[in-house]
Every structure is written in structure tokens, then in C-alpha cells.
Scaffold this active site. Structure first.
Site, PDB file in Angstrom:
ATOM      1  N   SER A   8      -3.534   0.842  -7.294  1.00  0.00           N
ATOM      2  CA  SER A   8      -3.065   2.114  -6.740  1.00  0.00           C
ATOM      3  C   SER A   8      -3.922   3.264  -7.266  1.00  0.00           C
ATOM      4  O   SER A   8      -4.011   3.502  -8.469  1.00  0.00           O
ATOM      5  CB  SER A   8      -1.606   2.359  -7.127  1.00  0.00           C
ATOM      6  OG  SER A   8      -1.249   3.658  -6.734  1.00  0.00           O
ATOM      7  N   HIS A  33      -4.860   0.804  -2.608  1.00  0.00           N
ATOM      8  CA  HIS A  33      -3.584   1.411  -2.216  1.00  0.00           C
ATOM      9  C   HIS A  33      -3.655   2.919  -2.455  1.00  0.00           C
ATOM     10  O   HIS A  33      -3.916   3.370  -3.572  1.00  0.00           O
ATOM     11  CB  HIS A  33      -2.459   0.780  -3.041  1.00  0.00           C
ATOM     12  CG  HIS A  33      -1.095   1.235  -2.643  1.00  0.00           C
ATOM     13  ND1 HIS A  33      -0.446   0.757  -1.515  1.00  0.00           N
ATOM     14  CD2 HIS A  33      -0.247   2.130  -3.203  1.00  0.00           C
ATOM     15  CE1 HIS A  33       0.742   1.335  -1.410  1.00  0.00           C
ATOM     16  NE2 HIS A  33       0.882   2.183  -2.430  1.00  0.00           N
ATOM     17  N   ASP A  35      -1.705   6.411  -2.226  1.00  0.00           N
ATOM     18  CA  ASP A  35      -0.370   7.000  -2.154  1.00  0.00           C
ATOM     19  C   ASP A  35      -0.438   8.442  -1.668  1.00  0.00           C
ATOM     20  O   ASP A  35      -0.981   9.310  -2.343  1.00  0.00           O
ATOM     21  CB  ASP A  35       0.282   6.967  -3.539  1.00  0.00           C
ATOM     22  CG  ASP A  35       0.738   5.568  -3.903  1.00  0.00           C
ATOM     23  OD1 ASP A  35       1.447   4.950  -3.085  1.00  0.00           O
ATOM     24  OD2 ASP A  35       0.381   5.094  -4.999  1.00  0.00           O
ATOM     25  N   MET A  37       1.614  11.686  -0.812  1.00  0.00           N
ATOM     26  CA  MET A  37       2.916  12.314  -1.107  1.00  0.00           C
ATOM     27  C   MET A  37       2.874  13.780  -0.732  1.00  0.00           C
ATOM     28  O   MET A  37       1.854  14.451  -0.953  1.00  0.00           O
ATOM     29  CB  MET A  37       3.240  12.184  -2.593  1.00  0.00           C
ATOM     30  CG  MET A  37       3.196  10.757  -3.119  1.00  0.00           C
ATOM     31  SD  MET A  37       3.778  10.681  -4.814  1.00  0.00           S
ATOM     32  CE  MET A  37       3.386   8.988  -5.240  1.00  0.00           C
ATOM     33  N   HIS A  66      -0.261   4.567   2.126  1.00  0.00           N
ATOM     34  CA  HIS A  66       1.201   4.524   2.019  1.00  0.00           C
ATOM     35  C   HIS A  66       1.697   5.962   2.154  1.00  0.00           C
ATOM     36  O   HIS A  66       1.561   6.751   1.222  1.00  0.00           O
ATOM     37  CB  HIS A  66       1.553   3.914   0.643  1.00  0.00           C
ATOM     38  CG  HIS A  66       2.987   3.953   0.287  1.00  0.00           C
ATOM     39  ND1 HIS A  66       3.440   3.747  -1.010  1.00  0.00           N
ATOM     40  CD2 HIS A  66       4.103   4.182   1.033  1.00  0.00           C
ATOM     41  CE1 HIS A  66       4.751   3.844  -1.040  1.00  0.00           C
ATOM     42  NE2 HIS A  66       5.177   4.112   0.183  1.00  0.00           N
ATOM     43  N   MET A  68       4.189   8.657   2.057  1.00  0.00           N
ATOM     44  CA  MET A  68       5.511   9.077   1.567  1.00  0.00           C
ATOM     45  C   MET A  68       5.689  10.531   1.961  1.00  0.00           C
ATOM     46  O   MET A  68       5.675  11.443   1.127  1.00  0.00           O
ATOM     47  CB  MET A  68       5.569   8.904   0.034  1.00  0.00           C
ATOM     48  CG  MET A  68       5.657   7.449  -0.392  1.00  0.00           C
ATOM     49  SD  MET A  68       5.224   7.214  -2.125  1.00  0.00           S
ATOM     50  CE  MET A  68       3.458   7.058  -1.963  1.00  0.00           C
ATOM     51  N   MET A 137       9.673  -1.319  -1.708  1.00  0.00           N
ATOM     52  CA  MET A 137       9.527  -0.543  -2.944  1.00  0.00           C
ATOM     53  C   MET A 137      10.336  -1.209  -4.055  1.00  0.00           C
ATOM     54  O   MET A 137      11.512  -1.549  -3.876  1.00  0.00           O
ATOM     55  CB  MET A 137      10.037   0.899  -2.752  1.00  0.00           C
ATOM     56  CG  MET A 137       9.241   1.754  -1.780  1.00  0.00           C
ATOM     57  SD  MET A 137       7.487   1.907  -2.146  1.00  0.00           S
ATOM     58  CE  MET A 137       7.498   2.661  -3.785  1.00  0.00           C
ATOM     59  N   GLY A 142       7.396   8.165  -5.586  1.00  0.00           N
ATOM     60  CA  GLY A 142       7.112   9.514  -6.071  1.00  0.00           C
ATOM     61  C   GLY A 142       6.216   9.563  -7.283  1.00  0.00           C
ATOM     62  O   GLY A 142       5.466  10.512  -7.451  1.00  0.00           O
ATOM     63  N   ASP A 176       5.510  -2.720  -4.250  1.00  0.00           N
ATOM     64  CA  ASP A 176       4.938  -1.502  -4.836  1.00  0.00           C
ATOM     65  C   ASP A 176       5.877  -0.900  -5.877  1.00  0.00           C
ATOM     66  O   ASP A 176       6.979  -0.473  -5.543  1.00  0.00           O
ATOM     67  CB  ASP A 176       4.694  -0.491  -3.704  1.00  0.00           C
ATOM     68  CG  ASP A 176       3.963   0.753  -4.167  1.00  0.00           C
ATOM     69  OD1 ASP A 176       3.484   0.787  -5.316  1.00  0.00           O
ATOM     70  OD2 ASP A 176       3.867   1.703  -3.359  1.00  0.00           O
ATOM     71  N   GLY A 178       5.859  -0.710 -10.492  1.00  0.00           N
ATOM     72  CA  GLY A 178       6.221  -1.385 -11.745  1.00  0.00           C
ATOM     73  C   GLY A 178       5.729  -2.817 -11.858  1.00  0.00           C
ATOM     74  O   GLY A 178       6.235  -3.587 -12.674  1.00  0.00           O
ATOM     75  N   GLY A 198      -0.457   0.083 -10.240  1.00  0.00           N
ATOM     76  CA  GLY A 198      -1.163   1.279 -10.704  1.00  0.00           C
ATOM     77  C   GLY A 198      -1.339   1.237 -12.200  1.00  0.00           C
ATOM     78  O   GLY A 198      -2.376   0.792 -12.720  1.00  0.00           O
TER      79      GLY A 198
HETATM   80  C1  DX5 Z   1       5.067   5.135  -6.245  1.00  0.00           C
HETATM   81  C2  DX5 Z   1       3.806   4.708  -5.561  1.00  0.00           C
HETATM   82  C3  DX5 Z   1       3.137   3.550  -6.202  1.00  0.00           C
HETATM   83  C4  DX5 Z   1       2.617   3.792  -7.586  1.00  0.00           C
HETATM   84  C5  DX5 Z   1       2.705   2.499  -8.314  1.00  0.00           C
HETATM   85  O1  DX5 Z   1       5.668   6.092  -5.476  1.00  0.00           O
HETATM   86  O2  DX5 Z   1       4.087   4.356  -4.221  1.00  0.00           O
HETATM   87  O3  DX5 Z   1       2.085   3.035  -5.368  1.00  0.00           O
HETATM   88  O4  DX5 Z   1       1.295   4.243  -7.625  1.00  0.00           O
HETATM   89  O5  DX5 Z   1       2.391   2.708  -9.625  1.00  0.00           O
HETATM   90  P1  DX5 Z   1       2.880   1.739 -10.783  1.00  0.00           P
HETATM   91  O6  DX5 Z   1       2.274   0.399 -10.502  1.00  0.00           O
HETATM   92  O7  DX5 Z   1       2.374   2.391 -12.013  1.00  0.00           O
HETATM   93  O8  DX5 Z   1       4.386   1.669 -10.720  1.00  0.00           O
HETATM   94 ZN    ZN Z   2       2.552   3.278  -3.042  1.00  0.00          ZN
END
Ligand code: DX5
Ligand code: ZN
Length: 220
Positions: A8, A33, A35, A37, A66, A68, A137, A142, A176, A178, A198
Site C-alpha cells: 500500500s 495498492h 489509497d 481518500m 481503492h 474511499m 476491509m 482511513g 486490506d 492490518g 502497508g
Molecule cells: C486503509 C487503507 C489501507 C491501508 C493499509 O484505509 O485502505 O490500504 O493502507 O495499511 P496497513 O496494512 O498498515 O493496515
Molecule cells: Zn486500501
């Protein structure tokens, strides 16, 4: 199952995005990936089409955007033109999922639908025949670096079983949030084949972490 590792970009060094993208690519990651936002659907603000466009000529990786964001339909074509290969939208952000998926497909990229941890899976069941992948998710969207919500595993197994039962298992499940070396085998065993990570990859030695994550699931 063929597994794709998707670092990510949110966890990269934003002052050195090109360098970090190339590090991911050279370490063998298949997917980037990205993100997106908007500070509205989620509290954070990150990356827009300009950044995707700037990175596109630098990398051959699959660009997985992705979204959001509220009103995703408004931005789909901009991300497609900027170089996205896959675009996913949250089912919570559109009243007309079929129309939104259609828009993504017509822009020439693969379409995914995303569900938040407590959004029921049934919200995507009717859409499956139109989708290339479902993004589940395993944290609330976020922010990077949050803890994996354990109920994800059951939800992922339920979706996988549904896909197999209905001969729809050409549709990939992406996870996606953790995901780390410590839980990636559980996640893949539950049915996910596109693995976003990430902080799990960018903390410490990125190249080594990517390699170890690939090796950890090689026999599954
Ligand atoms: C969260 C994102 C993820 C995030 C994952 O809103 O969509 O893609 O970057 O990061 P980690 O792997 O650190 O949880
Ligand atoms: Zn994501």
C-alpha cells in the site's frame, strides 16, 4: 491459488514515491495498492489522479486504485485516464452500484466493490456477476497501521464458499488492513488472493518483507 502481493502506497515515503514504487516492483510485488481518500467518506485526505498519472510511466505494476471517496462516479474516468488498472469503490458510497460498476468497466479497467468490516456481504452478492474482485476491509478505512479485525476471517470464508458454490470463483477476494507476516497465512487460507499490506511491508526492510510474505503463502 495464485497470490498477488499489493504493497500500500499509503505507507511509502511521500517525498520519494517513485523510489518506493520501484523498490516494491523490483522486490517482486505484482500490484501497487493506491489509497484514495477524500476527507469526507473517510477522515483522511491522500492521493488524487495527478499522482497516479505521475507514477504511471515509472512502473509496470498493476495500479489498484481503492477509492474511499463520496460520489465515486464523478472521479472514475479521471483515475482510469491517469493509469489505473483496477478501480474499486465502496458499496457504502453509491446508491446505484450497478451503474457505478458499469462506469468502471466502460472506462476500460477492472472493477471491484469494497465492503467495510460491518457492511453485510449480501450488499455485493447481486453484483458479483459484474465484478472482477471484491475487496473486504479488515480495518475501518482511513488510516494505515491499524489492527486487523479478527471477524474478517469468517467473513472471507463465507464469501469464498458462496463464490465456489455459485461457480463465481474466478472473482478474486482482496483483503486490506492490518495484514502482516504473522497473519497472512490465515488470510489466504480464508480465501483471499490479493493481499494488501502497508505498515506490514514498509516497517523495516521492504524488500525482505515482500519476499518473506510471498514465501509465507507459497504452498497455499
Ligand atoms: C486503509 C487503507 C489501507 C491501508 C493499509 O484505509 O485502505 O490500504 O493502507 O495499511 P496497513 O496494512 O498498515 O493496515
Ligand atoms: Zn486500501
Amino acid at each position: 491459488m495464485s497470490i498477488q502481493i499489493a504493497p500500500s502506497l499509503l505507507s511509502a515515503d511521500f517525498a520519494n514515491l517513485e523510489r518506493d514504487v520501484l523498490r516494491c516492483q523490483n522486490a517482486g510485488a505484482e500490484v501497487l495498492h493506491i489509497d484514495v481518500m477524500d476527507g469526507h467518506f473517510v477522515p483522511n485526505i491522500t492521493i488524487g489522479p495527478l499522482v497516479v498519472n505521475a507514477l504511471r510511466p515509472k512502473s509496470k505494476m498493476i495500479f489498484d486504485c481503492h477509492l474511499m471517496i463520496s460520489n465515486p462516479d464523478q472521479y472514475v474516468s479521471q483515475f482510469a485516464e491517469a493509469g489505473a488498472d483496477w478501480i474499486s469503490i465502496h458499496v457504502e458510497t453509491t446508491n446505484h452500484l450497478h451503474r457505478s460498476i458499469d462506469l468502471i468497466k466502460k472506462s476500460g479497467v477492472k472493477a471491484g466493490a469494497v465492503v467495510n468490516p460491518l457492511t453485510p456481504l449480501t450488499t455485493v452478492y447481486d453484483a458479483l456477476e459484474y465484478l472482477d474482485f471484491v475487496l473486504l476491509m479488515s480495518v475501518n478505512p482511513g488510516f494505515g497501521g491499524q489492527s486487523f479485525i479478527p471477524s474478517f476471517l469468517k467473513k472471507c470464508e463465507t464469501l469464498k464458499t458462496f463464490l465456489v458454490k455459485n461457480s463465481l470463483d474466478n472473482i478474486a477476494i482482496e483483503v486490506d488492513g492490518g495484514v502482516k507476516l504473522s497473519n497472512v497465512r490465515d488470510v489466504v487460507s480464508a480465501g483471499a488472493s490479493i493481499i494488501v499490506s502497508g505498515s506490514g511491508l514498509f516497517s523495516g526492510n521492504l524488500e525482505q518483507n515482500i519476499q518473506e510474505m510471498k514465501n509465507a503463502v507459497i504452498d497455499l
